[in-house]
Design a protein around this motif. Structure first.
Motif, PDB file in Angstrom:
ATOM      1  N   ILE A 299       0.944  -1.219  -0.084  1.00  0.00           N
ATOM      2  CA  ILE A 299       0.055   0.117  -0.035  1.00  0.00           C
ATOM      3  C   ILE A 299       0.907   1.167   0.057  1.00  0.00           C
ATOM      4  CG2 ILE A 299      -1.607   1.260   1.311  1.00  0.00           C
ATOM      5  CD1 ILE A 299      -2.738  -1.397   2.661  1.00  0.00           C
ATOM      6  N   ALA A 300       0.952   2.047  -1.168  1.00  0.00           N
ATOM      7  CA  ALA A 300       1.858   2.988  -1.190  1.00  0.00           C
ATOM      8  C   ALA A 300       1.164   4.071  -0.822  1.00  0.00           C
ATOM      9  CB  ALA A 300       2.443   3.271  -2.621  1.00  0.00           C
ATOM     10  N   SER A 301       1.427   4.879   0.125  1.00  0.00           N
ATOM     11  CA  SER A 301       0.518   6.033   0.705  1.00  0.00           C
ATOM     12  C   SER A 301       1.180   7.335   0.604  1.00  0.00           C
ATOM     13  CB  SER A 301       0.208   6.000   2.178  1.00  0.00           C
ATOM     14  OG  SER A 301      -0.532   6.854   2.985  1.00  0.00           O
ATOM     15  N   GLY A 302       0.376   8.553   0.297  1.00  0.00           N
ATOM     16  CA  GLY A 302       1.250   9.697   0.143  1.00  0.00           C
ATOM     17  C   GLY A 302       0.164  10.881  -0.305  1.00  0.00           C
ATOM     18  N   GLY A 303       0.719  12.084  -0.348  1.00  0.00           N
ATOM     19  CA  GLY A 303      -0.137  13.170  -0.530  1.00  0.00           C
ATOM     20  C   GLY A 303      -0.659  13.811   0.604  1.00  0.00           C
ATOM     21  N   ALA A 304      -0.527  13.150   1.894  1.00  0.00           N
ATOM     22  CA  ALA A 304      -1.140  13.819   3.224  1.00  0.00           C
ATOM     23  C   ALA A 304      -0.547  13.012   4.088  1.00  0.00           C
ATOM     24  CB  ALA A 304      -2.617  13.662   3.118  1.00  0.00           C
ATOM     25  N   LYS A 305      -0.513  13.618   5.265  1.00  0.00           N
ATOM     26  CA  LYS A 305       0.051  12.952   6.511  1.00  0.00           C
ATOM     27  C   LYS A 305      -0.561  11.660   6.737  1.00  0.00           C
ATOM     28  CE  LYS A 305       2.252  13.984  10.997  1.00  0.00           C
ATOM     29  NZ  LYS A 305       2.435  15.128  11.988  1.00  0.00           N
ATOM     30  N   LEU A 306       0.396  10.703   7.040  1.00  0.00           N
ATOM     31  CA  LEU A 306      -0.067   9.552   7.559  1.00  0.00           C
ATOM     32  C   LEU A 306      -0.294   9.182   9.069  1.00  0.00           C
ATOM     33  CD1 LEU A 306      -0.497   6.273   6.527  1.00  0.00           C
ATOM     34  CD2 LEU A 306       1.673   5.847   6.537  1.00  0.00           C
ATOM     35  N   HIS A 307      -1.550   8.854   9.435  1.00  0.00           N
ATOM     36  CA  HIS A 307      -1.912   8.968  10.908  1.00  0.00           C
ATOM     37  C   HIS A 307      -1.289   7.745  11.774  1.00  0.00           C
ATOM     38  CE1 HIS A 307      -5.605  11.715  10.153  1.00  0.00           C
ATOM     39  NE2 HIS A 307      -4.489  12.287   9.950  1.00  0.00           N
ATOM     40  N   PRO A 308      -0.554   7.678  12.718  1.00  0.00           N
ATOM     41  CA  PRO A 308      -0.124   6.601  13.426  1.00  0.00           C
ATOM     42  C   PRO A 308      -1.079   5.603  13.689  1.00  0.00           C
ATOM     43  CG  PRO A 308       0.865   8.688  14.380  1.00  0.00           C
ATOM     44  CD  PRO A 308      -0.124   8.967  13.418  1.00  0.00           C
TER      45      PRO A 308
END
Length: 514
Positions: A299-308
């Motif tokens: 899962i490649a997440s980007g564009g916004a902050k990733l929440h813990p």
């Protein structure tokens, strides 16, 4: 050259016949997106390349359509090197075909935000004399209500001349197209309000080897067969994953817009292994149907902050499959956090990818590890690569002693309260660590004595949590000046179309309630 050979080796392209075919293609056609088809011919041209809401297209069909379309664009619309071709399209095969054909002709490609307002579009077409505008039919009113008068071409249509009709149309070729290398690739930043900022990249086979190699190695893309591009293609890393998978000869699934039920169904039906998302997308899919996501390995997440909290939820449900990608439209991809990195710290953006420089700067000087400053980036694949300049990203954060980077917020998010500098992202991160807090946002409110004070909007899992309990919990984790003077519990926080927290809407809501 060593890096190029390494990448070609990963693509299993280092046989004499394959290398010969590659260099012949470059000599005859130039270095453009159509070169990807030379890389994938060995994998079997009948393999599926694209799946969208209308059709499934093989590599053989995609190559043929792009070639036909390039001839039509040259003959009927006069597209050639140096001209400007704009795309106002959502994710579909015609968009991809149009990009490849325009690239083959050496045109400059402008990728417009499909959520732009009428005012934004009007300003854009007045400033930019596009030679051809390729658009989805749903945006026709946007064009008709503007001053744009040059050539247009609709992406899909049953009656009008369109990308899909031209791509499928066989024609007698009068001659071979001249070799042409890709022109500029221009992305528009700035969301849906204000004046969009134009970010220009000059595609280069050598300059983009570093981020391409990082995607191949750290995300282990060659070991997967199917990717779903859930983010808009006109976003930097959406198109990066798209082109990477097409270079590998693998299958790519795209849809015009994100719908959580359809997304879950697509992942289950096509046994998708790689998906590009903004954090809000994976959050919604986990809430909707987590069992449909069990084929996902990356899962490649980007564009916004990733929440813990989301990092932990993904790990608990799907295992070690989450990657956090950090980049900007101007500077491209620069940091990757692997699942192991996120296990080290769920808040990290990861480490620098090889080939790029990133320093944390305050008051014009680089700061020590742990100190907060602005991220400044310099690399060969940025918009300013030829000028060898440092790019000020506007993002604020720090690097720890182990080389991991952390994001605190934006320079324009800075809140000064009684002389103290506060980045709301720092407080939001702590708030989200509370077991009963699902999401949080912090803004600055004008105050006669302090200049600004903090106000927090908090979304909770249940209504048991009180303001007093949360403030008491915060006192043990942040400094006194970081504690919000007011906490408002809400059912849901506002996000933009691309999954970023909409602070402007929060501020408008606050003003309307005063």
């Amino acid at each position: 050259m060593v890096k190029l050979l390494k990448v070609l080796s990963q693509l299993h392209f280092l046989s004499p016949s394959n290398l010969g075919r590659l260099f012949v293609a470059i000599r005859q056609n130039g270095i453009n997106l159509m070169l990807l088809f030379t890389l994938t011919e060995r994998a079997g041209s009948r393999n599926t390349a694209l799946v969208d809401s209308r059709e499934t297209v093989t590599y053989q069909e995609l190559k043929s359509r792009c070639e036909h379309l390039a001839h039509h664009l040259a003959d009927q619309y006069g597209v050639k090197k140096g001209q400007k071709v704009a795309f106002l399209c959502k994710n579909h095969a015609s968009f991809v075909q149009g990009m490849f054909a325009a690239s083959r002709l050496g045109a400059d490609i402008y990728m417009l935000h499909s959520s732009m307002s009428q005012l934004q579009f009007n300003r854009l077409v007045e400033e930019q004399p596009f030679d051809l505008l390729i658009y989805d039919d749903e945006f026709e009113n946007l064009i008709e209500n503007s001053s744009y008068e040059r050539s247009t071409l609709v992406s899909y249509h049953e009656e009008k001349v369109s990308i899909n009709s031209l791509s499928d149309s066989k024609r007698h070729k009068k001659g071979k197209l001249p070799a042409a290398s890709s022109g500029k690739l221009v992305l528009l930043t700035g969301g849906t309000t204000g004046k969009p900022k134009q970010v220009t990249h000059r595609p280069s086979l050598f300059h983009f080897l570093a981020p391409f190699t990082a995607l191949l190695n750290q995300l282990q893309l060659p070991s997967f067969n199917t990717a779903y591009i859930a983010t808009p293609i006109y976003h930097g890393y959406g198109i990066a994953i798209l082109l990477s998978f097409l270079a590998l000869g693998k299958q790519v699934v795209i849809q015009e817009s994100f719908d959580v039920q359809r997304a879950c169904d697509l992942i289950r039906r096509h046994k998708v292994e790689v998906v590009t998302v903004v954090p809000l997308m994976i959050h919604k899919m986990l809430r909707h149907n987590p069992t449909s996501l069990h084929s996902l390995a990356c899962i490649a997440s980007g564009g916004a902050k990733l929440h813990p909290v989301l990092v932990r939820e993904v790990h608990n449900e799907l295992g070690s499959v989450l990657y956090n990608l950090y980049g900007t439209s101007e500077a491209g991809l620069n940091l990757i956090a692997t699942p192991e990195d996120l296990h080290y710290d769920a808040n990290t953006l990861g480490r620098r990818i090889p080939g790029g420089d990133l320093k944390v700067v305050k008051d014009g000087a680089e700061v020590e590890p742990g100190a907060i400053g602005e991220f400044c980036i310099r690399n060969k694949w940025s918009m300013q690569s030829r000028k060898n300049r440092w790019i000020q990203t506007g993002d604020v954060g720090y690097r720890d002693e182990n080389g991991y980077y952390f994001l605190c917020g934006r320079t324009d998010d800075l809140i000064i309260s009684a002389g103290n500098n506060i980045y709301p992202g720092e407080v939001e991160t702590v708030l989200r660590d509370h077991p009963n807090v699902e999401d949080a946002a912090v803004i600055g409110i004008e105050d006669i004595y302090a200049g600004h004070i903090l106000k927090a909007y908090v979304q909770v899992y249940d209504e048991v949590l009180t303001e007093e309990t949360l403030v008491s919990w915060l006192r043990e984790r942040v400094t006194t000046y970081q504690i919000p003077r007011e906490i408002v519990f809400v059912k849901e926080l506002p996000y933009t179309a691309v999954g970023k927290l909409d602070r402007k809407r929060l501020e408008m809501i606050n003003h309307s309630c005063r």
